[in-house]
Write a protein that holds these residues in place. Sequence first.
Motif, PDB file in Angstrom:
ATOM      1  N   VAL A  16     -10.765 -85.349  64.523  1.00  0.00           N
ATOM      2  CA  VAL A  16     -10.176 -85.478  63.184  1.00  0.00           C
ATOM      3  C   VAL A  16      -8.694 -85.142  63.228  1.00  0.00           C
ATOM      4  N   SER A  17      -7.914 -85.928  62.529  1.00  0.00           N
ATOM      5  CA  SER A  17      -6.488 -85.654  62.318  1.00  0.00           C
ATOM      6  C   SER A  17      -6.289 -85.265  60.858  1.00  0.00           C
ATOM      7  N   ILE A  18      -5.676 -84.120  60.633  1.00  0.00           N
ATOM      8  CA  ILE A  18      -5.417 -83.646  59.274  1.00  0.00           C
ATOM      9  C   ILE A  18      -3.928 -83.840  58.995  1.00  0.00           C
ATOM     10  N   VAL A  19      -3.621 -84.625  57.978  1.00  0.00           N
ATOM     11  CA  VAL A  19      -2.242 -84.986  57.652  1.00  0.00           C
ATOM     12  C   VAL A  19      -1.842 -84.290  56.351  1.00  0.00           C
ATOM     13  N   ILE A  20      -0.742 -83.539  56.405  1.00  0.00           N
ATOM     14  CA  ILE A  20      -0.261 -82.825  55.221  1.00  0.00           C
ATOM     15  C   ILE A  20       1.242 -83.055  55.068  1.00  0.00           C
ATOM     16  N   PRO A  21       1.686 -83.712  53.987  1.00  0.00           N
ATOM     17  CA  PRO A  21       3.128 -83.810  53.713  1.00  0.00           C
ATOM     18  C   PRO A  21       3.644 -82.471  53.191  1.00  0.00           C
ATOM     19  N   ILE A  22       4.817 -82.073  53.678  1.00  0.00           N
ATOM     20  CA  ILE A  22       5.385 -80.777  53.343  1.00  0.00           C
ATOM     21  C   ILE A  22       6.768 -80.974  52.728  1.00  0.00           C
ATOM     22  N   ASP A  53       7.246 -82.631  57.637  1.00  0.00           N
ATOM     23  CA  ASP A  53       8.279 -82.053  56.786  1.00  0.00           C
ATOM     24  C   ASP A  53       9.156 -83.171  56.226  1.00  0.00           C
ATOM     25  N   ASP A  54       9.118 -83.318  54.919  1.00  0.00           N
ATOM     26  CA  ASP A  54       9.806 -84.423  54.251  1.00  0.00           C
ATOM     27  C   ASP A  54      11.212 -84.001  53.824  1.00  0.00           C
ATOM     28  N   GLY A  55      12.030 -83.607  54.809  1.00  0.00           N
ATOM     29  CA  GLY A  55      13.411 -83.240  54.507  1.00  0.00           C
ATOM     30  C   GLY A  55      13.524 -82.035  53.600  1.00  0.00           C
ATOM     31  N   SER A  56      12.690 -81.014  53.810  1.00  0.00           N
ATOM     32  CA  SER A  56      12.714 -79.825  52.952  1.00  0.00           C
ATOM     33  C   SER A  56      14.091 -79.188  52.939  1.00  0.00           C
ATOM     34  N   ARG A  57      14.444 -78.611  51.784  1.00  0.00           N
ATOM     35  CA  ARG A  57      15.728 -77.939  51.651  1.00  0.00           C
ATOM     36  C   ARG A  57      15.625 -76.447  51.904  1.00  0.00           C
ATOM     37  N   TYR A  78       9.167 -84.174  61.676  1.00  0.00           N
ATOM     38  CA  TYR A  78      10.303 -83.823  60.826  1.00  0.00           C
ATOM     39  C   TYR A  78      11.049 -85.095  60.436  1.00  0.00           C
ATOM     40  N   LEU A  79      11.043 -85.419  59.156  1.00  0.00           N
ATOM     41  CA  LEU A  79      11.770 -86.591  58.691  1.00  0.00           C
ATOM     42  C   LEU A  79      13.255 -86.259  58.537  1.00  0.00           C
ATOM     43  N   MET A  80      14.099 -87.261  58.741  1.00  0.00           N
ATOM     44  CA  MET A  80      15.536 -87.050  58.714  1.00  0.00           C
ATOM     45  C   MET A  80      16.045 -86.597  57.348  1.00  0.00           C
ATOM     46  N   ARG A  81      15.386 -87.053  56.299  1.00  0.00           N
ATOM     47  CA  ARG A  81      15.778 -86.684  54.933  1.00  0.00           C
ATOM     48  C   ARG A  81      14.538 -86.738  54.066  1.00  0.00           C
ATOM     49  N   ALA A  88       6.136 -89.768  53.876  1.00  0.00           N
ATOM     50  CA  ALA A  88       5.652 -88.649  54.677  1.00  0.00           C
ATOM     51  C   ALA A  88       4.203 -88.860  55.093  1.00  0.00           C
ATOM     52  N   LEU A  89       3.375 -89.341  54.179  1.00  0.00           N
ATOM     53  CA  LEU A  89       1.985 -89.638  54.529  1.00  0.00           C
ATOM     54  C   LEU A  89       1.903 -90.739  55.583  1.00  0.00           C
ATOM     55  N   GLN A  90       2.718 -91.788  55.423  1.00  0.00           N
ATOM     56  CA  GLN A  90       2.684 -92.865  56.399  1.00  0.00           C
ATOM     57  C   GLN A  90       3.108 -92.378  57.777  1.00  0.00           C
ATOM     58  N   ALA A  91       4.108 -91.494  57.822  1.00  0.00           N
ATOM     59  CA  ALA A  91       4.522 -90.921  59.109  1.00  0.00           C
ATOM     60  C   ALA A  91       3.379 -90.142  59.736  1.00  0.00           C
ATOM     61  N   GLY A  92       2.627 -89.407  58.911  1.00  0.00           N
ATOM     62  CA  GLY A  92       1.475 -88.690  59.424  1.00  0.00           C
ATOM     63  C   GLY A  92       0.377 -89.624  59.895  1.00  0.00           C
TER      64      GLY A  92
END
Length: 329
Positions: A16-22, A53-57, A78-81, A88-92
């Motif tokens: 199983v792969s667990i995908v979480i956008p942050i 990580d969706d470009g967290s500040r 880690y997304l660039m921005r 983010a979900l698609q990247a996961g």
Amino acid sequence: MTTMTDTPTRPTPPNVSIVIPIYNEQENLPDLVAKVGEALLPTGRSFELICVDDGSRDRSAWVLRDLAAKTPWLKPRYLMRNYGQTAALQAGFDAATGKYVATLDGDLQNDPADIPALLDRLDNDASVDMISGWRKDRQDKAVSRKLPSMIANRLISKVTGVTLHDYGCALKVYRGEIIRRIRLYGELHRFIPILAAEAGARITEVPVRHHARTRGVSKYGIDRTFRVILDLLLMRFMMRYLHRPLHAFGGVGLWLLVPGLAALAWLLGVKLFGHDIGGRPLLLAGVMLSLMGVNLIGLGVLGEVLIRVYHEPEGRDQYRLREAPEGDV
């Protein structure tokens, strides 16, 4: 000389792969990773946790980096921005290699302890391809979130025919082949069940636990409701007319063109009998209806050409087959 033992072996994909956008969840990340481990490690399943990580500040990216250094099954991206939750979900999903794919939010309102039961359901029920969580006892205090969500769920179910109580619940589990059939863009993360149904998934819904947010700030606002309505129009079009756009645009075009031509034909008869038609509003209406009708029909024809360009050169299938069902009816 290369021997058989020198041949590199590919790592075995996890179960199983667990995908979480942050996004800005630095306070929740340590507990989130720990709770996922507490839920999955006792099951004996191999798994990977893909936190995107969706470009967290805030310092979410650094917290993920430090956690990954001591957690072998944590694989952060880690997304660039800040691209948004859909990207983010698609990247996961692109990074996921598991037989099953599960999704969660990063705010700890979903309970990772619910995941094993959902995975067991997929293991034991071949008639289900996707399980969507239902926050039956939702713990959000704000009525401004509950009421629009309830209205949106009913509207989406009515318009699309994919009936769920809770489209907004991030806790979902899929068979991996379903996730690999769909692509997300824009803000379509809200409509993954619809995209999965379009890809052939059989969907069920299961009540899951829901906790009140204790740390961090909600990222949702009232403007989300208006975006949902616009995206819903897109989904309705995609489900009914994606492979036959001429039926959509051409149908509306004919409804405009026929009365437009009829008005112009009647005015032509009036003109032939010697009457002046230059100042009549019906002339302008007839011309406008005719032009709009022709434009829409032309747009439909163009859409048909694009659909054929999409399907034919790269051999994309318009249907998918299943294996023969097992067991008795």
